[in-house]
Write a protein that holds these residues in place. Structure first.
Motif, PDB file in Angstrom:
ATOM      1  N   THR A   1       9.115  -2.447   7.275  1.00  0.00           N
ATOM      2  CA  THR A   1       7.740  -2.799   6.989  1.00  0.00           C
ATOM      3  C   THR A   1       6.861  -1.590   6.716  1.00  0.00           C
ATOM      4  OG1 THR A   1       7.238  -2.926   9.335  1.00  0.00           O
ATOM      5  CG2 THR A   1       7.826  -4.968   8.244  1.00  0.00           C
ATOM      6  N   THR A   2       6.903  -0.575   7.547  1.00  0.00           N
ATOM      7  CA  THR A   2       6.116   0.634   7.312  1.00  0.00           C
ATOM      8  C   THR A   2       7.002   1.846   7.550  1.00  0.00           C
ATOM      9  OG1 THR A   2       4.129  -0.487   8.107  1.00  0.00           O
ATOM     10  CG2 THR A   2       4.025   1.909   7.944  1.00  0.00           C
TER      11      THR A   2
ATOM     12  N   ALA B   1       0.851  -1.193   0.000  1.00  0.00           N
ATOM     13  CA  ALA B   1       0.000   0.000   0.000  1.00  0.00           C
ATOM     14  C   ALA B   1       0.882   1.237   0.000  1.00  0.00           C
ATOM     15  CB  ALA B   1      -0.914   0.014   1.220  1.00  0.00           C
ATOM     16  N   VAL B   2       0.493   2.230  -0.792  1.00  0.00           N
ATOM     17  CA  VAL B   2       1.176   3.514  -0.827  1.00  0.00           C
ATOM     18  C   VAL B   2       0.124   4.588  -0.568  1.00  0.00           C
ATOM     19  CG1 VAL B   2       2.487   5.158  -2.226  1.00  0.00           C
ATOM     20  CG2 VAL B   2       2.927   2.711  -2.460  1.00  0.00           C
ATOM     21  N   THR B   3       0.337   5.385   0.477  1.00  0.00           N
ATOM     22  CA  THR B   3      -0.534   6.509   0.785  1.00  0.00           C
ATOM     23  C   THR B   3       0.182   7.773   0.333  1.00  0.00           C
ATOM     24  OG1 THR B   3      -1.437   5.339   2.693  1.00  0.00           O
ATOM     25  CG2 THR B   3      -1.773   7.733   2.613  1.00  0.00           C
ATOM     26  N   ILE B   4      -0.466   8.523  -0.545  1.00  0.00           N
ATOM     27  CA  ILE B   4       0.129   9.718  -1.135  1.00  0.00           C
ATOM     28  C   ILE B   4      -0.416  10.938  -0.399  1.00  0.00           C
ATOM     29  CG2 ILE B   4       0.506  10.989  -3.276  1.00  0.00           C
ATOM     30  CD1 ILE B   4      -0.513   8.311  -4.662  1.00  0.00           C
ATOM     31  N   SER B   5       0.465  11.723   0.197  1.00  0.00           N
ATOM     32  CA  SER B   5       0.091  12.917   0.945  1.00  0.00           C
ATOM     33  C   SER B   5      -0.129  14.104   0.001  1.00  0.00           C
ATOM     34  CB  SER B   5       1.189  13.263   1.950  1.00  0.00           C
ATOM     35  OG  SER B   5       1.298  12.239   2.905  1.00  0.00           O
ATOM     36  N   PRO B   6      -0.676  15.226   0.518  1.00  0.00           N
ATOM     37  CA  PRO B   6      -0.834  16.424  -0.314  1.00  0.00           C
ATOM     38  C   PRO B   6       0.499  16.904  -0.893  1.00  0.00           C
ATOM     39  CG  PRO B   6      -2.123  16.634   1.696  1.00  0.00           C
ATOM     40  CD  PRO B   6      -1.257  15.397   1.850  1.00  0.00           C
ATOM     41  N   SER B   7       0.415  17.535  -2.046  1.00  0.00           N
ATOM     42  CA  SER B   7       1.570  18.130  -2.743  1.00  0.00           C
ATOM     43  C   SER B   7       2.668  17.114  -3.010  1.00  0.00           C
ATOM     44  CB  SER B   7       2.121  19.321  -1.944  1.00  0.00           C
ATOM     45  OG  SER B   7       1.120  20.287  -1.761  1.00  0.00           O
TER      46      SER B   7
ATOM     47  N   VAL C   1       4.593   4.117   2.913  1.00  0.00           N
ATOM     48  CA  VAL C   1       4.691   2.834   2.242  1.00  0.00           C
ATOM     49  C   VAL C   1       4.542   1.728   3.272  1.00  0.00           C
ATOM     50  CG1 VAL C   1       6.170   1.356   0.832  1.00  0.00           C
ATOM     51  CG2 VAL C   1       6.234   3.836   0.523  1.00  0.00           C
ATOM     52  N   LYS C   2       3.702   0.737   2.970  1.00  0.00           N
ATOM     53  CA  LYS C   2       3.543  -0.408   3.867  1.00  0.00           C
ATOM     54  C   LYS C   2       3.652  -1.685   3.047  1.00  0.00           C
ATOM     55  CE  LYS C   2       1.037  -2.486   7.527  1.00  0.00           C
ATOM     56  NZ  LYS C   2       0.530  -2.176   8.829  1.00  0.00           N
ATOM     57  N   VAL C   3       4.603  -2.519   3.439  1.00  0.00           N
ATOM     58  CA  VAL C   3       4.772  -3.838   2.822  1.00  0.00           C
ATOM     59  C   VAL C   3       5.044  -4.841   3.935  1.00  0.00           C
ATOM     60  CG1 VAL C   3       5.624  -2.966   0.612  1.00  0.00           C
ATOM     61  CG2 VAL C   3       7.238  -3.497   2.414  1.00  0.00           C
ATOM     62  N   HIS C   4       4.761  -6.096   3.654  1.00  0.00           N
ATOM     63  CA  HIS C   4       5.048  -7.151   4.619  1.00  0.00           C
ATOM     64  C   HIS C   4       6.413  -7.724   4.300  1.00  0.00           C
ATOM     65  CE1 HIS C   4       1.078  -7.073   6.361  1.00  0.00           C
ATOM     66  NE2 HIS C   4       0.619  -6.922   5.133  1.00  0.00           N
TER      67      HIS C   4
END
Length: 187
Positions: A128-129, A73-79, A104-107
């Motif tokens: 991992t995160t 999972a990739v969480t994209i922040s503002p700007s 970024v979160k990976v196992h």
């Protein structure tokens, strides 16, 4: 100097259960978020679509998005701006982060690798995160869970970063990796 800085990267050991060239699913979008493939015009990013290799994503000052692929999972922040890239051997997930902040979160899985390339000379593995932040002044990795190894491309300046700790490097050539406990945020 720019050419030297473009050679930098962050890498993280983790799974890539889905095929390395498989599409990313856009699971959440809010605010101003856009995408483009190649030289095409920017278009609104919407939930439920698939993003392939070479599609650039950017968020505005109020934009956020979450992309998933298998356990990643990739969480994209503002700007922020990033692009999924192809990898060489099918055991690697690679993304190019141009600006902003990504979570970024990976196992953890020993035979898979996850890599975030940035304009700065820092590498990270075995986590991992974590978050990666990039702006004109430098780049930083903040560890949330797991253990991340951060260092310059030469391999000489390597530091193990534990949860709650941030490793950063300035954009000036020859800058060393610095360790602190406050996450560095782009301006």
């Amino acid at each position: 100097l720019v050419a030297l800085l473009l050679a930098g990267h962050f890498s993280l050991m983790g799974p890539a259960r889905a095929q390395e060239n498989a599409a990313w699913s856009v699971t959440t979008v809010s605010g101003d978020a856009q995408l483009r493939a190649g030289d095409a015009e920017w278009q609104p990013l919407t939930s439920g679509i698939q993003i392939g290799i070479g599609t650039e994503i950017r968020t505005g000052v109020d934009g956020r998005a979450v992309l998933t692929r298998g356990d990643e999972a990739v969480t994209i922040s503002p700007s922020s701006s990033f692009e999924p890239k192809a990898a060489d051997n099918g055991m690697m997930t690679r993304i190019l982060q141009r600006a902003g902040s990504l979570r970024v979160k990976v196992h953890k899985e020993p035979d898979r690798h996850f890599e975030v390339q940035t304009p700065y000379r820092v590498a990270a593995v075995k986590g991992t995160t974590f978050t990666v932040s990039v702006d004109d002044t430098g780049g930083a990795v903040h560890v949330i869970e797991g253990l991340v190894e951060v260092g310059g491309l030469s391999g000489v300046d390597r530091i193990l970063v534990r949860p709650g700790t941030t490793a950063s490097v300035a954009s000036q050539r020859g800058s060393k990796v610095q360790i602190g406990t406050t996450p560095r945020k782009p301006k």
